[in-house]
Design a protein around this motif. Structure first.
Motif, mmCIF file in Angstrom:
data_model
loop_
_atom_site.group_PDB
_atom_site.id
_atom_site.type_symbol
_atom_site.label_atom_id
_atom_site.label_comp_id
_atom_site.label_asym_id
_atom_site.label_seq_id
_atom_site.Cartn_x
_atom_site.Cartn_y
_atom_site.Cartn_z
ATOM 1 N N ILE A 59 58.960 -30.972 -20.631
ATOM 2 C CA ILE A 59 59.835 -29.813 -20.584
ATOM 3 C C ILE A 59 60.476 -29.773 -19.200
ATOM 4 C CG2 ILE A 59 59.975 -27.313 -20.886
ATOM 5 C CD1 ILE A 59 59.054 -28.966 -23.389
ATOM 6 N N PHE A 81 62.530 -33.681 -23.138
ATOM 7 C CA PHE A 81 62.757 -35.127 -23.069
ATOM 8 C C PHE A 81 61.411 -35.819 -23.228
ATOM 9 C CE2 PHE A 81 62.060 -33.661 -18.755
ATOM 10 C CZ PHE A 81 61.283 -34.635 -18.161
ATOM 11 N N GLU A 107 56.611 -34.561 -9.227
ATOM 12 C CA GLU A 107 56.756 -33.246 -9.865
ATOM 13 C C GLU A 107 55.391 -32.831 -10.386
ATOM 14 O OE1 GLU A 107 59.741 -33.122 -12.940
ATOM 15 O OE2 GLU A 107 61.399 -33.487 -11.544
ATOM 16 N N GLU A 109 52.835 -30.929 -12.528
ATOM 17 C CA GLU A 109 52.963 -30.246 -13.817
ATOM 18 C C GLU A 109 51.597 -30.085 -14.493
ATOM 19 O OE1 GLU A 109 56.240 -31.340 -16.232
ATOM 20 O OE2 GLU A 109 57.452 -31.976 -14.511
ATOM 21 N N ASP A 138 55.144 -35.790 -13.031
ATOM 22 C CA ASP A 138 56.352 -36.284 -13.717
ATOM 23 C C ASP A 138 57.224 -37.013 -12.697
ATOM 24 O OD1 ASP A 138 58.569 -36.711 -15.291
ATOM 25 O OD2 ASP A 138 59.215 -34.609 -15.296
ATOM 26 N N LYS A 155 63.133 -41.211 -15.787
ATOM 27 C CA LYS A 155 61.792 -40.693 -16.044
ATOM 28 C C LYS A 155 60.816 -41.726 -16.599
ATOM 29 C CE LYS A 155 62.656 -36.162 -15.387
ATOM 30 N NZ LYS A 155 61.856 -35.309 -14.479
ATOM 31 N N THR A 222 57.979 -28.386 -13.749
ATOM 32 C CA THR A 222 57.499 -28.355 -12.357
ATOM 33 C C THR A 222 58.101 -27.179 -11.600
ATOM 34 O OG1 THR A 222 56.974 -29.855 -10.521
ATOM 35 C CG2 THR A 222 59.289 -29.770 -11.176
HETATM 36 MG MG MG Z 1 59.319 -32.537 -14.835
#
Ligand code: MG
Length: 252
Positions: A59, A81, A107, A109, A138, A155, A222
């Motif tokens: 997310i 994603f 990031e 999370e 992430d 990513k 994040t």
């Molecule tokens: Mg992220």
């Protein structure tokens, strides 16, 4: 309980962590939990990613301050994603800095791990489909992430999905302090109470789009405070009462 996955004597097992001892399990953590009777001291085991997801559903922009720092409007439905299973690493593995990127960010999370096959799950039952929670990073090649368009390249590099060290069902996911530290310096500090879309909503919402399988992970976005990492850096993601996910960045 705190679940983990580890290798010991060249065998990979799931286990339950209690007081620095790992109680080996037969099979996995998504069906009946059964101990084999074997116990391994934590320091003798090599911790692996605590599950092996078929997919990681991510997310974006789920904390208000992070959307603001990227100068992207707060979304009125979740930005979704995927990261591929090939990006997953465990708490002792290195994040490999890709040759084609000039900026790679952490990031911090919260990761929610799916317990049983979830399709069209009503909101009121959503948490029955969650085994527990883990720390996630992430990792993002920010220079390869367009502000409007596909994020897949940015990513998806191998090693861009550190998970761990454990999955726990002993926390209230709506109120957990979450933090990242880069070489010991606090970079992000927030609480999961600030999530725009909450875990139960996300499980229900996503299960109406794609079937979620046991071990799949939803990473929930994040908070503000993203910044780049460099080869040699140590990045830690710490979530209250879950643990610390620590990885080192290495040059490709
Ligand atoms: Mg992220």
């Amino acid at each position: 309980m705190k679940y983990l996955r580890y290798s010991h004597n060249n065998e990979i097992h799931y286990g339950i962590l209690e007081d620095d001892r790992i109680y080996e399990l037969t099979g996995d953590i998504f069906s009946d939990i059964r101990k084999t009777g074997r116990v391994v001291p934590l320091h003798e085991a090599r911790l692996l990613s605590p599950c092996t997801p078929s997919k990681i559903v991510c997310i974006g922009l789920n904390y208000r301050d992070h959307a603001e720092e990227l100068k992207i409007p707060i979304p009125d439905s979740p930005v979704v994603f995927l990261k591929p299973s090939s990006s997953v690493i465990g708490p002792l593995d290195d994040i490999i800095y890709p040759e084609i990127s000039r900026r790679v960010d952490y990031e911090a999370e919260l990761g929610a791990v799916i317990k049983k096959t979830a399709k069209n799950v009503p909101l009121s039952q959503a948490m029955d489909y969650v085994l527990g929670f883990t720390c996630a990073n992430d990792v993002t090649a920010r220079d390869l992430q367009p502000t409007n368009g596909q994020w897949t390249v940015a990513k998806s590099f191998d090693t861009f999905m550190p998970l761990g060290p454990v999955i726990t069902d002993e926390v209230d996911c709506t109120n957990l302090n979450i933090r990242s530290r880069l070489n010991g310096k606090v970079m992000q500090s927030s609480n999961t109470c600030n999530l725009i879309f909450k875990v139960d909503f996300l499980v229900s919402y996503l299960s109406r789009i794609m079937t979620l399988y046991p071990g799949d992970v939803i990473i929930t976005g994040t908070p503000g405070g993203i910044a780049p990492m460099h080869p040699g850096d140590v990045i830690e993601i710490e979530i209250e009462n879950i643990g610390i996910l620590r990885n080192t960045v290495k040059k490709a």
